[in-house]
Design an enzyme around this catalytic site. Structure first.
Site, PDB file in Angstrom:
ATOM      1  N   GLU A 224      19.046  -5.489  16.764  1.00  0.00           N
ATOM      2  CA  GLU A 224      18.978  -4.018  16.725  1.00  0.00           C
ATOM      3  C   GLU A 224      17.528  -3.631  16.968  1.00  0.00           C
ATOM      4  O   GLU A 224      16.690  -3.802  16.084  1.00  0.00           O
ATOM      5  CB  GLU A 224      19.422  -3.503  15.344  1.00  0.00           C
ATOM      6  CG  GLU A 224      20.878  -3.723  15.038  1.00  0.00           C
ATOM      7  CD  GLU A 224      21.805  -2.864  15.884  1.00  0.00           C
ATOM      8  OE1 GLU A 224      21.322  -2.019  16.653  1.00  0.00           O
ATOM      9  OE2 GLU A 224      23.023  -3.063  15.783  1.00  0.00           O
TER      10      GLU A 224
ATOM     11  N   GLU B 284       8.394   4.138  23.349  1.00  0.00           N
ATOM     12  CA  GLU B 284       8.758   4.434  21.955  1.00  0.00           C
ATOM     13  C   GLU B 284       7.482   4.632  21.139  1.00  0.00           C
ATOM     14  O   GLU B 284       6.605   3.774  21.129  1.00  0.00           O
ATOM     15  CB  GLU B 284       9.578   3.285  21.351  1.00  0.00           C
ATOM     16  CG  GLU B 284      10.049   3.623  19.944  1.00  0.00           C
ATOM     17  CD  GLU B 284      10.808   2.493  19.259  1.00  0.00           C
ATOM     18  OE1 GLU B 284      10.357   1.333  19.319  1.00  0.00           O
ATOM     19  OE2 GLU B 284      11.860   2.775  18.655  1.00  0.00           O
TER      20      GLU B 284
ATOM     21  N   GLY C  19      18.795  -3.864  22.465  1.00  0.00           N
ATOM     22  CA  GLY C  19      19.400  -4.997  21.769  1.00  0.00           C
ATOM     23  C   GLY C  19      20.845  -5.235  22.101  1.00  0.00           C
ATOM     24  O   GLY C  19      21.393  -4.691  23.063  1.00  0.00           O
TER      25      GLY C  19
ATOM     26  N   GLY D 243      11.275  -4.537  16.489  1.00  0.00           N
ATOM     27  CA  GLY D 243      10.836  -4.175  17.835  1.00  0.00           C
ATOM     28  C   GLY D 243      11.160  -5.243  18.876  1.00  0.00           C
ATOM     29  O   GLY D 243      11.376  -6.413  18.545  1.00  0.00           O
TER      30      GLY D 243
ATOM     31  N   THR E 106       8.980  -8.591  18.928  1.00  0.00           N
ATOM     32  CA  THR E 106       9.370  -9.572  17.903  1.00  0.00           C
ATOM     33  C   THR E 106      10.706 -10.208  18.283  1.00  0.00           C
ATOM     34  O   THR E 106      10.908 -11.418  18.090  1.00  0.00           O
ATOM     35  CB  THR E 106       9.480  -8.895  16.523  1.00  0.00           C
ATOM     36  OG1 THR E 106       8.329  -8.098  16.321  1.00  0.00           O
ATOM     37  CG2 THR E 106       9.592  -9.915  15.412  1.00  0.00           C
TER      38      THR E 106
ATOM     39  N   CYS F 127      14.891   4.382  14.708  1.00  0.00           N
ATOM     40  CA  CYS F 127      15.204   3.808  16.018  1.00  0.00           C
ATOM     41  C   CYS F 127      16.012   4.775  16.866  1.00  0.00           C
ATOM     42  O   CYS F 127      15.934   4.753  18.083  1.00  0.00           O
ATOM     43  CB  CYS F 127      15.972   2.513  15.824  1.00  0.00           C
ATOM     44  SG  CYS F 127      17.383   2.711  14.730  1.00  0.00           S
TER      45      CYS F 127
ATOM     46  N   LEU G 168      19.690 -23.101  19.484  1.00  0.00           N
ATOM     47  CA  LEU G 168      20.940 -22.527  20.015  1.00  0.00           C
ATOM     48  C   LEU G 168      21.657 -21.693  18.959  1.00  0.00           C
ATOM     49  O   LEU G 168      22.848 -21.865  18.699  1.00  0.00           O
ATOM     50  CB  LEU G 168      21.852 -23.640  20.552  1.00  0.00           C
ATOM     51  CG  LEU G 168      21.281 -24.448  21.712  1.00  0.00           C
ATOM     52  CD1 LEU G 168      22.225 -25.576  22.107  1.00  0.00           C
ATOM     53  CD2 LEU G 168      21.017 -23.561  22.927  1.00  0.00           C
TER      54      LEU G 168
ATOM     55  N   PRO H  49      12.599  -9.534   4.197  1.00  0.00           N
ATOM     56  CA  PRO H  49      12.268  -8.118   4.398  1.00  0.00           C
ATOM     57  C   PRO H  49      10.973  -7.959   5.168  1.00  0.00           C
ATOM     58  O   PRO H  49      10.195  -8.907   5.278  1.00  0.00           O
ATOM     59  CB  PRO H  49      12.103  -7.575   2.973  1.00  0.00           C
ATOM     60  CG  PRO H  49      12.148  -8.729   2.048  1.00  0.00           C
ATOM     61  CD  PRO H  49      12.353  -9.997   2.827  1.00  0.00           C
TER      62      PRO H  49
ATOM     63  N   GLU I  79       7.176  -6.968   5.666  1.00  0.00           N
ATOM     64  CA  GLU I  79       6.022  -6.998   4.751  1.00  0.00           C
ATOM     65  C   GLU I  79       5.619  -5.593   4.319  1.00  0.00           C
ATOM     66  O   GLU I  79       4.909  -5.425   3.337  1.00  0.00           O
ATOM     67  CB  GLU I  79       4.842  -7.744   5.375  1.00  0.00           C
ATOM     68  CG  GLU I  79       4.487  -7.379   6.807  1.00  0.00           C
ATOM     69  CD  GLU I  79       5.290  -8.159   7.860  1.00  0.00           C
ATOM     70  OE1 GLU I  79       6.538  -8.134   7.808  1.00  0.00           O
ATOM     71  OE2 GLU I  79       4.679  -8.783   8.735  1.00  0.00           O
TER      72      GLU I  79
ATOM     73  N   ILE J  35       0.843  -1.191   0.000  1.00  0.00           N
ATOM     74  CA  ILE J  35       0.000   0.000   0.000  1.00  0.00           C
ATOM     75  C   ILE J  35       0.884   1.249   0.000  1.00  0.00           C
ATOM     76  O   ILE J  35       1.847   1.329   0.775  1.00  0.00           O
ATOM     77  CB  ILE J  35      -0.886   0.034   1.281  1.00  0.00           C
ATOM     78  CG1 ILE J  35      -1.664  -1.283   1.450  1.00  0.00           C
ATOM     79  CG2 ILE J  35      -1.814   1.247   1.285  1.00  0.00           C
ATOM     80  CD1 ILE J  35      -2.798  -1.495   0.514  1.00  0.00           C
TER      81      ILE J  35
HETATM   82  P1  NAD Z   1       8.764  -5.621  13.829  1.00  0.00           P
HETATM   83  O1  NAD Z   1       9.434  -6.155  15.021  1.00  0.00           O
HETATM   84  O2  NAD Z   1       7.287  -5.553  13.805  1.00  0.00           O
HETATM   85  O3  NAD Z   1       9.159  -6.439  12.508  1.00  0.00           O
HETATM   86  C1  NAD Z   1      10.512  -6.603  12.112  1.00  0.00           C
HETATM   87  C2  NAD Z   1      10.629  -7.816  11.222  1.00  0.00           C
HETATM   88  O4  NAD Z   1      10.342  -8.993  11.970  1.00  0.00           O
HETATM   89  C3  NAD Z   1       9.687  -7.843  10.011  1.00  0.00           C
HETATM   90  O5  NAD Z   1      10.384  -8.327   8.896  1.00  0.00           O
HETATM   91  C4  NAD Z   1       8.621  -8.826  10.441  1.00  0.00           C
HETATM   92  O6  NAD Z   1       7.983  -9.452   9.359  1.00  0.00           O
HETATM   93  C5  NAD Z   1       9.448  -9.815  11.226  1.00  0.00           C
HETATM   94  N1  NAD Z   1       8.706 -10.654  12.168  1.00  0.00           N
HETATM   95  C6  NAD Z   1       7.567 -10.367  12.846  1.00  0.00           C
HETATM   96  N2  NAD Z   1       7.223 -11.399  13.633  1.00  0.00           N
HETATM   97  C7  NAD Z   1       8.154 -12.362  13.469  1.00  0.00           C
HETATM   98  C8  NAD Z   1       8.355 -13.654  14.025  1.00  0.00           C
HETATM   99  N3  NAD Z   1       7.513 -14.183  14.922  1.00  0.00           N
HETATM  100  N4  NAD Z   1       9.443 -14.351  13.641  1.00  0.00           N
HETATM  101  C9  NAD Z   1      10.303 -13.847  12.758  1.00  0.00           C
HETATM  102  N5  NAD Z   1      10.166 -12.628  12.183  1.00  0.00           N
HETATM  103  C10 NAD Z   1       9.098 -11.894  12.540  1.00  0.00           C
HETATM  104  O7  NAD Z   1       9.413  -4.180  13.648  1.00  0.00           O
HETATM  105  P2  NAD Z   1       9.063  -3.070  12.585  1.00  0.00           P
HETATM  106  O8  NAD Z   1       7.694  -2.555  12.908  1.00  0.00           O
HETATM  107  O9  NAD Z   1       9.348  -3.575  11.215  1.00  0.00           O
HETATM  108  O10 NAD Z   1      10.145  -1.958  12.939  1.00  0.00           O
HETATM  109  C11 NAD Z   1       9.963  -1.051  13.979  1.00  0.00           C
HETATM  110  C12 NAD Z   1      10.853  -1.385  15.141  1.00  0.00           C
HETATM  111  O11 NAD Z   1      12.191  -1.583  14.695  1.00  0.00           O
HETATM  112  C13 NAD Z   1      10.934  -0.232  16.122  1.00  0.00           C
HETATM  113  O12 NAD Z   1      10.890  -0.702  17.454  1.00  0.00           O
HETATM  114  C14 NAD Z   1      12.293   0.377  15.836  1.00  0.00           C
HETATM  115  O13 NAD Z   1      12.841   1.097  16.883  1.00  0.00           O
HETATM  116  C15 NAD Z   1      13.098  -0.805  15.449  1.00  0.00           C
HETATM  117  N6  NAD Z   1      14.256  -0.427  14.647  1.00  0.00           N
HETATM  118  C16 NAD Z   1      15.508  -0.548  15.181  1.00  0.00           C
HETATM  119  C17 NAD Z   1      16.623  -0.171  14.453  1.00  0.00           C
HETATM  120  C18 NAD Z   1      18.013  -0.310  15.034  1.00  0.00           C
HETATM  121  O14 NAD Z   1      18.956  -0.348  14.281  1.00  0.00           O
HETATM  122  N7  NAD Z   1      18.186  -0.405  16.323  1.00  0.00           N
HETATM  123  C19 NAD Z   1      16.483   0.307  13.164  1.00  0.00           C
HETATM  124  C20 NAD Z   1      15.204   0.410  12.640  1.00  0.00           C
HETATM  125  C21 NAD Z   1      14.103   0.030  13.394  1.00  0.00           C
END
Ligand code: NAD
Length: 515
Positions: free
Chosen positions: A265, A401, A474, A244, A247, A299, A259, A192, A194, A41
C-alpha cells in the site's frame, strides 16, 4: 494575512500523553527491552516525550521464531474461535481506547478531534468487519468436465506475516493488517514506524491477553535495521507493507531473494475532478477535507483538484476563503483543525516541494504567509494549509506526492482532458469526480486509472470496500473480503470418484503379447 492562532484561542491546557511504563517489544509471551533506545518527539513542541526500544536482528529472529511456534495451533483454531477473538479486541478497544486519542496527537500530530472522529471508531470497525467475514473463509467446489472427478479448494493459513507500518494512521494501518492476517489463521510480527511506535505497543499491551502468546509480536526500531531484518527473514511467508515507493522497492528487493509474496500500500497523487455541473458547495467541502484531514498526511489525500474552467474561479475563491480560516495549532487542542507535520524531516520535505513550486512560478492562492504561533509551539513542525494554482498542471508539484497540507488546483475544458490529466502520474490510488450527470459519473469512473474512485464524495472508506492502488500506488487490497484471500493460500483437492482410468502405460507390450 495570518491565521489568528494565539494562546488565548486555545481551549485546553496542553497535556501530552504520559506512558504508564517503559516501552518494550513484545516477543512471544514476553515484553523485552531493545539493544538500544531512540526518542519519540512530540511534533507540536519538537520535544522528546518517550523512549522507545531499538530492536536488533536477533530480536527479529526471536519474534519470527515465536510467531512460527504459535502458528500451528492458531492456524487450527476454528473460524468461530477467531471471530470471538477479533470481536473481543474490538470490544476492548471500544471500552478502553479513549486514551489513544491524546496518544496519537502526541505521537504524530494527529489533531485530537480527528483521532476521536476517525481513528478510534475505524479501528473497531475494521476488527468487527473481519470478525464477520471470517465466517466466509470458505473454499469453492470447482465444476469440471469429468463427472467422476470432485475438485474443491481449501483456504489455508500462509504462516508468519511481517507487517511493516507507516506513521500517518498507525492504529488504522495496524488494524488493516492484523485483523485479516489473524482471521486467515496466520501469526504476525509487526514493525511499526519509528515515528509512530508507542501507539502500536500500547494497543498490543491492551489486547495481548486476548491472544495466545506468539500470535502477535512487535519489534521496533528504524527501518533499515529492524525493518530490513524482518522483511529479509527467510521464515516470513508474506510481507504486508504500508509506506512510500522507495522503501517498497528496497523491501521487494529483499523479498525477491526469499521469494516472499507481498502486499504493498503505497503513495498517491490523487485527482478530484470537479465538473461544470457539480454541486460546488459540497465539492469544496469535500476537497477541503480531502486534503487537510490528517494534516494532509494521507495516502488518499485529494492533492490535485481538476476544476472545469466554467466553475474554476468560484471554486478557488470558496476553497481559499475557508482554507485561510483553518485553525493550525497544537494537536492536543480540540479546537485545532490542522496540527503539526509528523517530524522535522517531513516539514523540511514539504517546504522543499513548496520552494521548488515557487521557483517554477506556481501561484500560491493561500498558505504562503508565516504562521503566528504561541511560544510553546515555536519548535513544532507546523505548515499552514496551502492552495497552489497551476492551470495546465505542468509543474513538478502537480505530479509529486507532497504528504502535507498542500493541494494544487488546475483548470480543464473537456472530460477527456480531465481524465488524461488525472491519469498522468505514475500513481493510481484514488481519484474522484463531482458531477450531477449520471452518464459522466460512470464514464469517467471507468476511465480513471485508480484503485478507488469516488463520485460526489471523498475519503469514504467503508469496511468491505477494497482499498489499494495500481501503478506506483502498489498492489493488493485491504479492508475487504478480497483481503482475506490475500492472507490465505489456496489448496486444490482433486478426488477421483470413478474406478475407470484410461490405460496409458504398458499398452505397446500387451499389444505385442497379444499378437
Ligand atoms: P516509509 O516508506 O518511509 O516507511 C514505512 C515503514 O517502512 C516504516 O516502518 C519504516 O521503518 C520501514 N522501513 C524503512 N526502510 C525499510 C527497509 N529498508 N526495510 C524494511 N522496512 C523499512 O513511509 P512513511 O514515511 O512511514 O509513510 C509515508 C508513505 O506511506 C507515503 O508515501 C504515503 O503515501 C504512504 N502511505 C500509504 C498508505 C496506503 O494505504 N496506500 C497509507 C498510509 C501511507
Amino acid at each position: 494575512m495570518t491565521t489568528p492562532v494565539s494562546t488565548s484561542m486555545r481551549t485546553s491546557a496542553r497535556s501530552a500523553y504520559v506512558p504508564a511504563a517503559p516501552y518494550e517489544q513484545l516477543i512471544g509471551a514476553d515484553w523485552i527491552a531493545g539493544t538500544g533506545t531512540f526518542e519519540a518527539i512530540d511534533p507540536s513542541t519538537g520535544q522528546p516525550w518517550a523512549t522507545l526500544p531499538q530492536g536488533s536482528a536477533r530480536d527479529v529472529d526471536e519474534a519470527v521464531r515465536a510467531a512460527r511456534a504459535a502458528q500451528r495451533a492458531w492456524g487450527r483454531t476454528t473460524l468461530d474461535q477467531r471471530q470471538t477473538v477479533l470481536l473481543a479486541i474490538a470490544d476492548r478497544f471500544e471500552e478502553q481506547g479513549e486514551r489513544f486519542a491524546p496518544l496519537l496527537a502526541t505521537e504524530n500530530g494527529r489533531p485530537i478531534r480527528e483521532a476521536h472522529l476517525a481513528d478510534l471508531p475505524t479501528v473497531c470497525a475494521i476488527f468487527r468487519f473481519f470478525a464477520g467475514v471470517v465466517r466466509s473463509l470458505n473454499g469453492e467446489q470447482i465444476p469440471v468436465a469429468d463427472p467422476e472427478t470432485l475438485v474443491y479448494t481449501r483456504r489455508e493459513p500462509i504462516g508468519v506475516v511481517a507487517a511493516v507500518l507507516s506513521w500517518n494512521s498507525p492504529l488504522i494501518t495496524l488494524s488493516n493488517k492484523l485483523a485479516p492476517a489473524l482471521a486467515g489463521g496466520n501469526t504476525v510480527v509487526v514493525k511499526p514506524s519509528e515515528y509512530a511506535t508507542a501507539s502500536v505497543l500500547e494497543f498490543l499491551r491492551l489486547v495481548a491477553d486476548l491472544l495466545p502468546p506468539g500470535v502477535v509480536n512487535v519489534v521496533t526500531g528504524v527501518g533499515p535495521e529492524t525493518g530490513a531484518a524482518l522483511v529479509g527473514h527467510p521464515d516470513i511467508a508474506k510481507i504486508t507493507f504500508t509506506g512510500g515507493p522507495a522503501t517498497a522497492r528496497a523491501i521487494l528487493g529483499a523479498a525477491a531473494q526469499t521469494l516472499t509474496p507481498s502486499l504493498m500500500e503505497l503513495g498517491g497523487k490523487s485527482a478530484m475532478i470537479v465538473a461544470e455541473d457539480a454541486d460546488l458547495e459540497r465539492a469544496v467541502e469535500d476537497a477541503l477535507m480531502g486534503i487537510y484531514l490528517a494534516n494532509g498526511e494521507a495516502c488518499i489525500a485529494a492533492s490535485r483538484l481538476l476544476v472545469h474552467e466554467k466553475v474554476h474561479a468560484e471554486f478557488v475563491e470558496r476553497f481559499a476563503a475557508t482554507a485561510r480560516r483553518i485553525r493550525v495549532g497544537d494537536a492536543l487542542d480540540p479546537a485545532t483543525e490542522v496540527g503539526p507535520l509528523v517530524s522535522a524531516r517531513q516539514l523540511e520535505l514539504v517546504r522543499g516541494h513548496l520552494d521548488r513550486a515557487r521557483a517554477e512560478g506556481v501561484r500560491f492562492v493561500t498558505g504562503d504567509e508565516p504562521l503566528d504561533l504561541p511560544q510553546d509551539l515555536a519548535d513544532g513542525y507546523f505548515q499552514r494549509p496551502v492552495l497552489l494554482a497551476d492551470d495546465d498542471g505542468g509543474s513538478t508539484i502537480s505530479g509529486t506526492e507532497v504528504f502535507g497540507p498542500v493541494t494544487v488546483v488546475q483548470k480543464y475544458r473537456t472530460d477527456e482532458e480531465a481524465v488524461a490529466r488525472a491519469n498522468s502520474t505514475p500513481y493510481g490510488l484514488a481519484a474522484g469526480v463531482w458531477t450531477s450527470d449520471l452518464r459522466r459519473a460512470h464514464t469517467v469512473a471507468a476511465q480513471l486509472e485508480a484503485g478507488i474512485v469516488w463520485v460526489n464524495r471523498w475519503f469514504d472508506l467503508a469496511p468491505g470496500m477494497p482499498m489499494g492502488g495500481v501503478g506506483e500506488s502498489g498492489f493488493g487490497r485491504e479492508l475487504s473480503l478480497e483481503t482475506l484471500r490475500e492472507y490465505t493460500a489456496v489448496k486444490s483437492v482433486n478426488i477421483g470418484l470413478g474406478l475407470q482410468r484410461f490405460p496409458l502405460w504398458g499398452q505397446a507390450r500387451s499389444e505385442e503379447q497379444g499378437q
